[in-house]
Each structure stands twice: as structure tokens, then as C-alpha cells.
Design a protein around this motif. Structure first.
Motif, short mmCIF file in Angstrom:
data_model
loop_
_atom_site.label_atom_id
_atom_site.label_comp_id
_atom_site.label_asym_id
_atom_site.label_seq_id
_atom_site.Cartn_x
_atom_site.Cartn_y
_atom_site.Cartn_z
N LEU A 177 -22.25 11.99 8.71
CA LEU A 177 -22.49 11.48 7.36
C LEU A 177 -22.96 10.03 7.39
O LEU A 177 -23.81 9.61 6.61
N ASN A 178 -22.38 9.24 8.29
CA ASN A 178 -22.79 7.85 8.50
C ASN A 178 -22.26 7.40 9.86
O ASN A 178 -21.11 6.96 9.96
N PRO A 179 -23.05 7.51 10.91
CA PRO A 179 -22.58 7.18 12.26
C PRO A 179 -22.10 5.75 12.42
O PRO A 179 -21.34 5.45 13.35
N ALA A 180 -22.49 4.84 11.52
CA ALA A 180 -22.13 3.43 11.67
C ALA A 180 -20.69 3.13 11.30
O ALA A 180 -20.15 2.10 11.72
N SER A 181 -20.04 4.00 10.52
CA SER A 181 -18.70 3.69 10.03
C SER A 181 -17.71 4.78 10.41
O SER A 181 -18.09 5.90 10.78
N LEU A 182 -16.43 4.44 10.30
CA LEU A 182 -15.36 5.41 10.48
C LEU A 182 -15.01 5.97 9.11
O LEU A 182 -14.43 5.29 8.27
N GLN A 183 -15.41 7.22 8.87
CA GLN A 183 -15.06 7.86 7.60
C GLN A 183 -13.56 8.20 7.60
O GLN A 183 -13.01 8.59 8.63
N THR A 184 -12.91 8.04 6.46
CA THR A 184 -11.49 8.34 6.35
C THR A 184 -11.21 9.15 5.09
O THR A 184 -11.94 9.06 4.10
N LEU A 185 -10.15 9.91 5.14
CA LEU A 185 -9.65 10.61 3.96
C LEU A 185 -8.66 9.71 3.25
O LEU A 185 -7.81 9.07 3.89
N ARG A 186 -8.76 9.62 1.93
CA ARG A 186 -7.71 8.98 1.13
C ARG A 186 -6.92 10.13 0.49
O ARG A 186 -7.45 10.88 -0.33
N VAL A 187 -5.67 10.25 0.88
CA VAL A 187 -4.82 11.34 0.40
C VAL A 187 -3.69 10.73 -0.42
O VAL A 187 -2.83 10.02 0.11
#
Length: 322
Positions: A177-187
């Protein structure tokens, strides 16, 4: 107090430019309405924009958690121990050590030599100022930059402390989705007055503009995830009030995108919430890595803007759980 009032009055005036034209024909009226919402609902200018108060009735506005009315939940959902743990990244990582499995050190508890060895023993590490919010000030350095960081740390003379962490990588299906950043879930979860667990909201936080963090206040977007299908079911939203159908860099469409491992998320986050049940209302940030879930941090009274993503106001709901 006087300075704070004038600062918010100025912020409200500057925020007028973020309101869509159909709702912003009469700027003075809209500005007065923004001030009214601060007094009536505790909705600061950021809330007014991110919660789209400009298009909501008085009854609808009263149903949302805002910067002001969320103070009601500070004492109801946390004791002193929970507030302290959530506010200090090192204490959080120690308390949740079974779920925070990456390597990390805290500069205040480490010698200069320990800091140097830690940085040099990892290809890349993430530097997190402990007094930072919204991902501001976070950077990544490689193993050759230990001396440069240590010089900066010494120059601050103890006024700035850091968490230094092993850099994580996303599961391939999330990284693309965006290799430059660490995607995270907000739960977002809440434990009610009877000890029952409630899963309130699940969002995928995605970075943009080649930034390393996915926090929406640093330019990222939030996408609501349907827990029954594991797919993103709404466009990406940024708290400045705009929606994105696709990622601006990769071009990937958000709606319908399948997020991996969602079927395992609820049981995982239930276990996480049991570690510190005295923190009853938390926004957990979780990374999906090739090895599984990795807990990043917990946020007390998590952001108001997440209510826009699922379209469900939560003020009355949370009051019912007190």
C-alpha cells in the motif's frame, strides 16, 4: 489560559479554509458556529473539521466524543497506574513484553555505550522521542549513524529522551500500500462496568508522501476495516476533512482491499486488553508483520476523528460502559 484561548480562536479562523464551499459561504457565521461548538460541545477546531460538525445538527453533534467532553472518560476508564503506563513508551513496552517482541532500549536507562552497541547491532533502528505524539519527530537511522545520534543526544543534556527500537517491516500485502511507511491497525476497545470486552472500531492507518509513519495527523490516511470480510469498506480519510479513493503514490484503490490476518485480530486484541484491564478504553496500534501481529503502543481516549471513519458517534455508547 488567555494565550490558549487566543490560540484556539486563531486556529478556528485558519480552519475555515478546510470547510467545503457549500458550508462556508458566510465565513463570519461559520466562525461564530465554530466558537459556539467549543463552548457547547468541547469541540475544538480540529474536531469541527474532522467530525464534520459543519454539516451536523445540534442533536448529532452532542453524540460525538470531542476534545472537551472526553475528559469525562479520563477518570472513569483509567486509574493512575494505567494512565502512567500508557503515557510512557518504555513502561508500556515492559508491561506488554509478551506482545512487544522487537528489540528496544530506553535512553534514560542506558549508558552511551549501550546506545552505541544497540544501534550498531541493527541494520536500521527507529528513533522515537518519548514526548512526541502523532508520530512527530520519529526518524530511522542505520547502523553507521550511531555517533551522529549520540552527539545529538549529548547536546540535549538529558532534556530529550528516546525509545530506540528495531525497525519493523510489514506483511507484504500491507507493505505494498505504501512501501515507505509502516502501516498499522488502530484497534479501539472498551471494557465495560461489568468486565465485558467490546471491539469498537478497526482502522488501517496508511502513510503517504513517502513518510515513515502512518499517523493520519502526520499526513497519513485512515481506512475502516470490516471485521466480517477483512476488507477496507470506505475510502481513506484524513482529519483535515478530505477522503481519498486510492493511495496518492501507489495508486492502489482502498475500498475492497483485503487486509491479511483480520480473522485472528479479535482474539489477539482480547489477550492484549487483559494485560492491563484497569485501562478500559484504549486505541491499540498494531503492526502486521511477516511473523504476525506486533503491538506498537496503546493510546488512552483515542482520537475523536476515528468516529468519522466508521460513521458511529461514540459519546453515548462510552457513557453506557462507564
Amino acid at each position: 489560559m488567555i494565550k490558549r484561548i487566543f490560540r484556539e480562536l486563531k486556529a478556528s479562523w485558519l480552519s475555515l479554509s478546510l470547510i467545503p464551499k457549500p458550508y462556508n459561504k458566510y465565513k463570519l457565521f461559520r466562525y461564530i458556529d465554530m466558537i459556539y461548538c467549543i463552548v457547547k460541545y468541547g469541540a475544538l477546531s480540529d474536531d469541527y473539521i474532522s467530525l464534520k460538525f459543519f454539516e451536523k445538527s445540534s442533536k448529532e453533534r452532542a453524540e460525538y466524543v470531542t476534545s472537551g467532553n472526553k475528559r469525562l472518560f479520563y477518570k472513569a476508564f483509567y486509574d493512575d497506574d494505567a494512565r502512567k503506563t500508557l503515557a510512557h513508551k518504555n513502561l508500556f513496552s515492559e508491561r506488554f513484553k509478551d506482545f512487544v517482541t522487537r528489540d528496544w532500549i530506553y535512553t534514560a536507562n542506558s549508558s552511551i555505550e549501550d546506545i552505541r552497541k544497540f544501534i550498531e547491532s541493527h541494520d536500521e533502528v527507529v528513533i522515537k522521542p518519548t514526548n512526541s505524539t502523532w508520530g512527530i519527530g520519529i526518524s530511522v537511522i542505520n547502523s553507521t549513524m550511531a555517533d551522529k545520534f549520540i552527539d545529538k543526544y549529548k547536546a540535549a543534556a538529558g532534556k530529550e529522551q528516546y525509545m530506540i527500537e528495531e525497525k519493523l517491516i510489514n506483511h507484504p500485502d500491507v507493505a505494498k500500500l505504501n512501501p515507505a511507511s509502516l502501516q498499522t491497525l488502530r484497534v479501539e476497545t472498551c471494557i465495560d462496568q461489568n468486565g465485558e470486552f467490546h471491539l469498537l472500531n478497526v482502522l488501517l492507518m496508511i502513510g503517504t508522501k513517502k513518510i515513515i509513519v502512518s499517523n493520519c495527523h502526520s499526513g497519513g490516511v485512515m481506512c475502516h476495516v470490516d471485521m466480517t470480510t477483512g476488507k477496507i469498506d470506505k475510502e481513506g480519510y484524513n482529519p483535515k476533512g478530505y477522503w481519498l479513493a486510492s493511495h496518492p503514490e501507489t495508486g492502489i484503490n482502498f475500498v475492497g482491499y483485503k487486509v491479511p490476518m483480520i480473522e485472528e485480530l479479535e482474539s489477539y486484541i482480547r489477550r492484549v486488553s487483559q494485560v492491563m484491564p484497569n485501562a478500559r478504553y484504549v486505541g491499540w496500534d498494531v503492526a502486521i508483520t511477516p511473523k504476525g501481529f506486533e503491538l506498537i503502543e496503546g493510546n488512552f481516549c483515542p482520537g475523536q476523528c476515528t468516529q468519522t471513519c466508521d460513521g458511529i458517534p461514540k459519546y453515548n455508547l462510552l457513557k453506557s460502559y462507564m
